[in-house]
Design a protein around this motif. Structure first.
Motif, PDB file in Angstrom:
ATOM      1  N   ILE A   1       0.833  -1.198   0.000  1.00 55.10           N
ATOM      2  CA  ILE A   1       0.000   0.000   0.000  1.00 55.10           C
ATOM      3  C   ILE A   1       0.873   1.256   0.000  1.00 55.10           C
ATOM      4  O   ILE A   1       1.925   1.305   0.650  1.00 55.10           O
ATOM      5  N   CYS A   2       0.431   2.279  -0.720  1.00 58.44           N
ATOM      6  CA  CYS A   2       1.188   3.523  -0.826  1.00 58.44           C
ATOM      7  C   CYS A   2       1.352   4.179   0.546  1.00 58.44           C
ATOM      8  O   CYS A   2       0.514   4.013   1.436  1.00 58.44           O
ATOM      9  N   ALA A   3       2.415   4.926   0.701  1.00 55.45           N
ATOM     10  CA  ALA A   3       2.706   5.582   1.973  1.00 55.45           C
ATOM     11  C   ALA A   3       1.628   6.606   2.314  1.00 55.45           C
ATOM     12  O   ALA A   3       1.147   7.333   1.449  1.00 55.45           O
ATOM     13  N   GLY A   4       1.235   6.633   3.581  1.00 53.70           N
ATOM     14  CA  GLY A   4       0.275   7.624   4.047  1.00 53.70           C
ATOM     15  C   GLY A   4      -1.165   7.359   3.667  1.00 53.70           C
ATOM     16  O   GLY A   4      -2.005   8.266   3.759  1.00 53.70           O
ATOM     17  N   ALA A   5      -1.489   6.139   3.250  1.00 56.04           N
ATOM     18  CA  ALA A   5      -2.869   5.820   2.856  1.00 56.04           C
ATOM     19  C   ALA A   5      -3.816   6.027   4.033  1.00 56.04           C
ATOM     20  O   ALA A   5      -3.575   5.534   5.135  1.00 56.04           O
TER      21      ALA A   5
ATOM     22  N   GLU B   1       7.481  -0.678  -6.503  1.00 58.48           N
ATOM     23  CA  GLU B   1       7.620  -1.938  -5.763  1.00 58.48           C
ATOM     24  C   GLU B   1       6.521  -2.946  -6.103  1.00 58.48           C
ATOM     25  O   GLU B   1       6.634  -4.131  -5.780  1.00 58.48           O
ATOM     26  N   ASN B   2       5.450  -2.478  -6.757  1.00 57.12           N
ATOM     27  CA  ASN B   2       4.374  -3.383  -7.164  1.00 57.12           C
ATOM     28  C   ASN B   2       4.399  -3.690  -8.661  1.00 57.12           C
ATOM     29  O   ASN B   2       3.500  -4.363  -9.173  1.00 57.12           O
ATOM     30  N   ALA B   3       5.419  -3.198  -9.351  1.00 58.80           N
ATOM     31  CA  ALA B   3       5.470  -3.310 -10.811  1.00 58.80           C
ATOM     32  C   ALA B   3       5.418  -4.762 -11.284  1.00 58.80           C
ATOM     33  O   ALA B   3       4.706  -5.088 -12.243  1.00 58.80           O
ATOM     34  N   ASP B   4       6.158  -5.634 -10.634  1.00 61.52           N
ATOM     35  CA  ASP B   4       6.205  -7.027 -11.087  1.00 61.52           C
ATOM     36  C   ASP B   4       4.830  -7.683 -11.006  1.00 61.52           C
ATOM     37  O   ASP B   4       4.370  -8.320 -11.964  1.00 61.52           O
TER      38      ASP B   4
END
Length: 251
Positions: free
Chosen positions: A118-122, A188-191
């Motif tokens: 999850i993206c930072a600060g969600a 970091e979620n690209a794969d």
């Protein structure tokens, strides 16, 4: 067939709404045509998957909006024994499964799906999990399906603290969408996104070159409702995309 139930009912309702008043004759006409108002898919198929399979889809991509626990409450009613699964959000109504696998099995499989970071600060987004279920249809007089048709379900499960409405602040929705976009686009979620999720939506170039269909499913009635014939879906067609909360009228 082919949406005529909805278009016919919509035309009848529009006739009443264009009139100066809703008189008895107009109401009687709606009653004679057995017009049923439908505000959403809540008691039908929140996921949209059942409707797609009933129409003949054998490969479905579904975007599921779950609560913060990421429990597959909207998917459970399509599987066996959903009413016996004591999970918050799974409505207690008579089972009407479209697949032969159990709801317990489905939830266990989904719990093993890989998750995106999850993206930072969600603020609202709590989880995004992605994965595929290979399931099989069951005989259903309600859905009009027959037993034994293999179906592939590609699931994108987005869990958050944002509700479907109620007293929700409308500004929360755009924040949730932004958090979802940032998470999907994160390096970091690209794969996982590029190698697992994107192939569900994009037709391979080599299939395009071979002239296979890349269009949407045909706007014609499917024979999957017949107890004597299986759903028809041409190989090589683009998977159906499904999401829930339907609205409209039908007759």
């Amino acid at each position: 067939p082919a949406g005529e139930s909805f278009s016919h009912a919509s035309a009848l309702v529009n006739e009443v709404s264009r009139g100066t008043c809703a008189n008895q004759a107009a109401v009687d006409k709606l009653a004679e045509e057995v017009v049923q108002p439908v505000i959403d898919g809540g008691y039908v198929d929140n996921s949209g998957i059942g409707c797609a399979v009933r129409a003949g889809a054998v490969e479905v991509v579904a975007y599921l909006d779950n609560d913060a626990s990421n429990t597959q409450a909207n998917l459970a009613p399509l599987f066996q024994g959903a009413s016996q699964v004591k999970v918050k959000g799974v409505w207690e109504f008579e089972d009407s499964p479209i697949f032969e696998q159990s709801a317990e099995w489905m939830m266990a499989e989904c719990a093993r799906f890989p998750k995106l970071k999850i993206c930072a600060g969600a603020k609202f987004l709590s989880s995004i999990s992605v994965g595929t279920l290979d399931v099989t249809t069951t005989e259903s007089s309600l859905w009009g399906t027959r037993r034994g048709t293999p179906v592939t379900l590609h699931l994108v499960s987005v869990a958050s603290t944002v509700t479907i409405g109620y007293l929700e602040n409308l500004r929360d929705y755009d924040v949730l969408i932004q958090e979802t976009i940032e998470t999907m686009a994160a390096p970091e979620n690209a794969d996982l996104v590029q190698n697992t999720v994107m192939p569900w939506f994009l037709q391979p170039a080599d299939k395009d070159a071979e002239g296979e269909s890349t269009g949407s499913p045909p706007n014609t009635p499917s024979d999957c409702g017949s107890a004597d014939s299986p759903p028809s879906a041409a190989s090589g067609t683009t998977p159906w995309a499904a999401t829930g909360w339907l609205a409209g009228c039908y007759s």
